[in-house]
Design a protein around this motif. Structure first.
Motif, PDB file in Angstrom:
ATOM      1  N   MET A 191       0.831  -1.208   0.000  1.00 41.17           N
ATOM      2  CA  MET A 191       0.000   0.000   0.000  1.00 41.17           C
ATOM      3  C   MET A 191       0.863   1.255   0.000  1.00 41.17           C
ATOM      4  SD  MET A 191      -2.990  -1.338   2.564  1.00 41.17           S
ATOM      5  CE  MET A 191      -4.029   0.113   2.428  1.00 41.17           C
ATOM      6  N   LYS A 192       1.959   1.240   0.732  1.00 36.36           N
ATOM      7  CA  LYS A 192       2.876   2.377   0.730  1.00 36.36           C
ATOM      8  C   LYS A 192       3.458   2.571  -0.664  1.00 36.36           C
ATOM      9  CE  LYS A 192       5.700   5.563   2.311  1.00 36.36           C
ATOM     10  NZ  LYS A 192       5.214   6.914   2.673  1.00 36.36           N
ATOM     11  N   ALA A 193       3.870   1.473  -1.288  1.00 34.87           N
ATOM     12  CA  ALA A 193       4.448   1.548  -2.632  1.00 34.87           C
ATOM     13  C   ALA A 193       3.446   2.130  -3.632  1.00 34.87           C
ATOM     14  CB  ALA A 193       4.909   0.161  -3.080  1.00 34.87           C
ATOM     15  N   LEU A 194       2.227   1.642  -3.599  1.00 43.41           N
ATOM     16  CA  LEU A 194       1.205   2.120  -4.526  1.00 43.41           C
ATOM     17  C   LEU A 194       0.843   3.576  -4.248  1.00 43.41           C
ATOM     18  CD1 LEU A 194      -1.036  -1.070  -4.536  1.00 43.41           C
ATOM     19  CD2 LEU A 194       0.459  -0.305  -6.384  1.00 43.41           C
ATOM     20  N   ASP A 195       0.848   3.953  -2.983  1.00 40.16           N
ATOM     21  CA  ASP A 195       0.512   5.335  -2.617  1.00 40.16           C
ATOM     22  C   ASP A 195       1.511   6.337  -3.185  1.00 40.16           C
ATOM     23  OD1 ASP A 195      -1.774   4.644  -1.264  1.00 40.16           O
ATOM     24  OD2 ASP A 195      -0.867   4.684   0.735  1.00 40.16           O
ATOM     25  N   ILE A 196       2.777   5.943  -3.299  1.00 39.40           N
ATOM     26  CA  ILE A 196       3.774   6.885  -3.811  1.00 39.40           C
ATOM     27  C   ILE A 196       3.896   6.842  -5.334  1.00 39.40           C
ATOM     28  CG2 ILE A 196       5.098   6.821  -1.668  1.00 39.40           C
ATOM     29  CD1 ILE A 196       7.151   5.055  -3.088  1.00 39.40           C
ATOM     30  N   GLY A 197       3.154   5.929  -5.974  1.00 37.38           N
ATOM     31  CA  GLY A 197       3.143   5.921  -7.434  1.00 37.38           C
ATOM     32  C   GLY A 197       3.861   4.773  -8.105  1.00 37.38           C
ATOM     33  N   VAL A 198       4.290   3.767  -7.324  1.00 39.17           N
ATOM     34  CA  VAL A 198       4.904   2.576  -7.922  1.00 39.17           C
ATOM     35  C   VAL A 198       3.855   1.850  -8.766  1.00 39.17           C
ATOM     36  CG1 VAL A 198       5.830   0.289  -7.356  1.00 39.17           C
ATOM     37  CG2 VAL A 198       6.678   2.318  -6.163  1.00 39.17           C
ATOM     38  N   GLN A 199       4.255   1.398  -9.953  1.00 36.53           N
ATOM     39  CA  GLN A 199       3.277   0.797 -10.873  1.00 36.53           C
ATOM     40  C   GLN A 199       3.205  -0.721 -10.804  1.00 36.53           C
ATOM     41  OE1 GLN A 199       5.616   3.037 -11.707  1.00 36.53           O
ATOM     42  NE2 GLN A 199       4.636   4.761 -12.706  1.00 36.53           N
ATOM     43  N   GLY A 200       4.209  -1.365 -10.222  1.00 33.06           N
ATOM     44  CA  GLY A 200       4.197  -2.820 -10.163  1.00 33.06           C
ATOM     45  C   GLY A 200       4.684  -3.332  -8.822  1.00 33.06           C
ATOM     46  N   TYR A 201       4.061  -4.412  -8.347  1.00 35.08           N
ATOM     47  CA  TYR A 201       4.409  -4.959  -7.035  1.00 35.08           C
ATOM     48  C   TYR A 201       4.314  -6.471  -7.105  1.00 35.08           C
ATOM     49  CZ  TYR A 201       4.869  -5.032  -1.948  1.00 35.08           C
ATOM     50  OH  TYR A 201       5.331  -5.230  -0.668  1.00 35.08           O
ATOM     51  N   LEU A 202       5.459  -7.159  -6.926  1.00 36.36           N
ATOM     52  CA  LEU A 202       5.519  -8.611  -7.040  1.00 36.36           C
ATOM     53  C   LEU A 202       6.214  -9.219  -5.833  1.00 36.36           C
ATOM     54  CD1 LEU A 202       5.405  -7.664 -10.149  1.00 36.36           C
ATOM     55  CD2 LEU A 202       6.514  -9.826 -10.636  1.00 36.36           C
ATOM     56  N   LEU A 203       5.842 -10.438  -5.498  1.00 37.53           N
ATOM     57  CA  LEU A 203       6.589 -11.215  -4.519  1.00 37.53           C
ATOM     58  C   LEU A 203       7.767 -11.879  -5.224  1.00 37.53           C
ATOM     59  CD1 LEU A 203       3.663 -12.885  -2.529  1.00 37.53           C
ATOM     60  CD2 LEU A 203       5.016 -10.879  -1.884  1.00 37.53           C
ATOM     61  N   LYS A 204       8.914 -11.941  -4.547  1.00 39.80           N
ATOM     62  CA  LYS A 204      10.125 -12.435  -5.197  1.00 39.80           C
ATOM     63  C   LYS A 204      10.045 -13.900  -5.584  1.00 39.80           C
ATOM     64  CE  LYS A 204      14.236 -10.726  -4.354  1.00 39.80           C
ATOM     65  NZ  LYS A 204      15.494 -10.305  -3.698  1.00 39.80           N
ATOM     66  N   HIS A 205       9.197 -14.661  -4.905  1.00 43.09           N
ATOM     67  CA  HIS A 205       9.116 -16.081  -5.243  1.00 43.09           C
ATOM     68  C   HIS A 205       8.117 -16.354  -6.367  1.00 43.09           C
ATOM     69  CE1 HIS A 205       6.018 -15.790  -1.907  1.00 43.09           C
ATOM     70  NE2 HIS A 205       5.315 -16.290  -2.896  1.00 43.09           N
ATOM     71  N   ALA A 206       7.587 -15.301  -6.977  1.00 41.26           N
ATOM     72  CA  ALA A 206       6.662 -15.485  -8.102  1.00 41.26           C
ATOM     73  C   ALA A 206       7.409 -16.090  -9.296  1.00 41.26           C
ATOM     74  CB  ALA A 206       6.047 -14.147  -8.495  1.00 41.26           C
ATOM     75  N   ALA A 207       6.678 -16.693 -10.198  1.00 35.79           N
ATOM     76  CA  ALA A 207       7.288 -17.286 -11.390  1.00 35.79           C
ATOM     77  C   ALA A 207       7.938 -16.194 -12.237  1.00 35.79           C
ATOM     78  CB  ALA A 207       6.219 -18.013 -12.207  1.00 35.79           C
ATOM     79  N   PRO A 208       9.071 -16.504 -12.874  1.00 37.21           N
ATOM     80  CA  PRO A 208       9.743 -15.505 -13.715  1.00 37.21           C
ATOM     81  C   PRO A 208       8.831 -14.889 -14.767  1.00 37.21           C
ATOM     82  CG  PRO A 208      11.144 -17.431 -13.412  1.00 37.21           C
ATOM     83  CD  PRO A 208       9.809 -17.779 -12.816  1.00 37.21           C
ATOM     84  N   GLU A 209       7.923 -15.701 -15.307  1.00 36.83           N
ATOM     85  CA  GLU A 209       7.023 -15.189 -16.337  1.00 36.83           C
ATOM     86  C   GLU A 209       6.162 -14.041 -15.826  1.00 36.83           C
ATOM     87  OE1 GLU A 209       7.344 -18.359 -15.452  1.00 36.83           O
ATOM     88  OE2 GLU A 209       8.410 -19.157 -17.215  1.00 36.83           O
TER      89      GLU A 209
END
Length: 211
Positions: A91-109
């Protein structure tokens, strides 16, 4: 057609190299940096189309770095990667204008999808967290603010460095300021955070996820 440029930020070299190998066929990787302070500098110098950054980095974390970058360049697309599923970071990231948010263990694709999404001026949130984030925003009214929000960007940086066990002199050298300036920031943080002494700053930083 000219390739879009990507700047990578991660303090783990193997992770950064893995990201580079994943992306290099489709994108021009213009650099890899290992801390948030250098990320801010390189973002201004290189002006990449996309920044892919870890949140947990030394000297300045990815969220604070993103905030500084977006303050002077609204066009750059920033995707943050994190090991932490806590909603407050997203929520902090999105509030400042970040456009993408991923967990590091997500698939590379998923990262490839996220980059294409943000380059089309849309926001990408990992599906694992999307529904919870939407619910959190609906229920946000009346919730207490993040106590770190009352600190300036420089104060948050000093606090992170303190939590990383740097002395005031070391922090002064890293930030290119005087030791007296560092001590002043410590004094002001104790005051605004209503702490009893500077000894409570590091536990406060750890408790609020700054490191």
């Amino acid at each position: 057609m000219k390739q879009k440029t990507v700047l990578l930020a991660d303090d783990h070299v193997m992770v950064a190299e893995g990201l580079k190998n994943l992306l290099k066929e489709e994108y021009d990787i213009v650099g890899i940096v290992e801390d948030g302070n250098v990320l801010v500098q390189k973002a201004r110098e290189l002006k990449p189309d996309v920044i892919v950054s870890d949140i947990s980095m030394p000297i300045m974390n990815g969220i604070n770095a993103a905030e500084k970058i977006l303050a002077v360049n609204k066009e750059v697309k920033i995707i943050l990667l994190t090991m932490h599923p806590e909603l407050k970071y997203a929520m902090k990231a999105l509030d400042i204008g970040v456009q993408g948010y991923l967990l590091k263990h997500a698939a590379p694709e998923e990262l490839l999808i996220a980059i294409k999404t943000v380059l089309s001026s849309k926001t990408y949130i990992t599906p694992t967290l999307a529904a919870d984030i939407m619910d959190a925003y609906k229920n946000k009214q009346g919730q207490p603010e993040d106590p770190l929000d009352i600190l300036t960007a420089r104060q948050r940086q000093v606090l992170q460095l303190l939590a990383e066990s740097h002395s005031a002199k070391e922090i002064a050298n890293i930030l290119n300021v005087s030791s007296r300036t560092v001590e002043f920031h410590k004094y002001k943080m104790v005051e605004v955070l209503k702490l009893k002494s500077a000894n409570e700053l590091v536990p406060f930083a750890i408790k609020n996820g700054l490191v």
